[in-house]
Design a protein around this motif. Structure first.
Motif, mmCIF file in Angstrom:
data_model
loop_
_atom_site.group_PDB
_atom_site.id
_atom_site.type_symbol
_atom_site.label_atom_id
_atom_site.label_comp_id
_atom_site.label_asym_id
_atom_site.label_seq_id
_atom_site.Cartn_x
_atom_site.Cartn_y
_atom_site.Cartn_z
ATOM 1 N N ILE A 99 32.350 32.963 48.342
ATOM 2 C CA ILE A 99 32.162 32.900 46.896
ATOM 3 C C ILE A 99 33.478 32.613 46.174
ATOM 4 N N THR A 100 34.577 33.123 46.691
ATOM 5 C CA THR A 100 35.872 32.960 46.019
ATOM 6 C C THR A 100 36.668 31.771 46.549
ATOM 7 N N ARG A 101 36.089 30.980 47.432
ATOM 8 C CA ARG A 101 36.800 29.830 47.985
ATOM 9 C C ARG A 101 36.518 28.584 47.155
ATOM 10 N N GLY A 102 37.570 28.001 46.606
ATOM 11 C CA GLY A 102 37.427 26.803 45.803
ATOM 12 C C GLY A 102 37.471 25.540 46.643
ATOM 13 N N VAL A 103 37.006 24.456 46.042
ATOM 14 C CA VAL A 103 37.044 23.144 46.686
ATOM 15 C C VAL A 103 38.298 22.435 46.188
ATOM 16 N N ASP A 104 39.395 22.718 46.865
ATOM 17 C CA ASP A 104 40.704 22.268 46.401
ATOM 18 C C ASP A 104 41.265 21.105 47.213
ATOM 19 N N SER A 105 40.657 20.816 48.363
ATOM 20 C CA SER A 105 41.191 19.797 49.270
ATOM 21 C C SER A 105 40.025 19.135 50.006
ATOM 22 N N PRO A 106 40.271 17.999 50.684
ATOM 23 C CA PRO A 106 39.198 17.384 51.475
ATOM 24 C C PRO A 106 38.619 18.315 52.530
ATOM 25 N N ASP A 107 39.461 19.152 53.143
ATOM 26 C CA ASP A 107 38.942 20.107 54.123
ATOM 27 C C ASP A 107 38.002 21.121 53.468
ATOM 28 N N ASP A 108 38.359 21.568 52.273
ATOM 29 C CA ASP A 108 37.484 22.492 51.549
ATOM 30 C C ASP A 108 36.140 21.835 51.237
#
Length: 236
Positions: free
Chosen positions: A215-224
């Motif tokens: 829930i707290t993980r953002g989509v900040d990079s291509p891996d995300d």
């Protein structure tokens, strides 16, 4: 009309340099992150979207059948109110000075919010749930000695999936004023937390929160982005 007891502040003013495209508009599971956040917070009457530049968000809202609404009395200069087809409102607030970092966006959002308790969410969190939003707000309401309730997930605090008292915006204002005097980069979210009375919580402290790491993980990079697509496909 009575004042709301809770507000939601979505901080979506970054340039998305690592991902290479605007994170709030990235689709996860067939739905843009921005609208996943708005869906998860649709039960909150007072919602603020703090952005770097309003026009892309206005276009996205209009495309989803949101329409301009009557401005909120006393709202920040240049703010724009929108209403969705069900009549739920959103106040769109542009950063007065772009590119000062997420703390500046949080400051704008807290200033525009109406309720004494505000749940702040980064604009790149695709898996925020209603239970987490409610749990954070309720945890702060039940901790009168605290200025903020901040989850710990993935071995660190998550200040942009957290609850703050609106008055904490005064602390942000002082930090940003110091920054403008010395001409350095915007203070970090952690420097902000260091100046507050924070109650830190774990997943087990928020009933019904589910997988707080996700829930707290953002989509900040291509891996995300790859991770988020796979997580959404699993339907966890």
């Amino acid at each position: 009309m009575s004042e709301p007891t809770r507000s939601v502040v979505i901080v979506a003013g970054g340039r998305s340099r690592r991902l290479g495209r605007s994170k709030p508009f990235v689709e996860i599971g067939g739905r843009a992150i921005l609208f996943r956040l708005l869906d998860a917070t649709s039960h909150i009457a007072d919602r603020v979207l703090a952005v770097r530049e309003a026009s892309p968000f206005e276009r996205a809202l209009r495309a989803e059948a949101w329409k301009p609404a009557v401005p909120v009395a006393g709202g920040p200069p240049g703010s724009v109110a929108f209403g969705d087809p069900a009549g739920r409102r959103l106040l769109l607030v542009s950063d007065p000075v772009p590119d000062l970092g997420p703390l500046a966006g949080l400051a704008s959002g807290l200033e525009a919010a109406s309720a004494p308790i505000c749940v702040a969410l980064a604009g790149d969190l695709p898996f925020v749930s209603r239970d987490v939003v409610d749990g954070l707000g309720e945890a702060l309401a039940g901790a009168p000695e605290a200025d903020a309730v901040v989850p710990r997930a993935r071995d660190r605090p998550q200040p942009l999936c957290a609850a703050y008292r609106r008055d904490a915006g005064e602390v942000v204002g002082r930090l940003l004023a110091q920054q403008s005097k010395v001409g350095v980069r915007s203070p970090s979210m952690m420097s902000f937390l260091d100046r507050l009375r924070v109650r830190y919580v774990e997943a087990g402290d928020l009933p019904g929160s589910g997988n707080l790491d996700a829930i707290t993980r953002g989509v900040d990079s291509p891996d995300d982005l790859i991770w988020a697509a796979r997580y959404a496909a699993r339907g966890d």
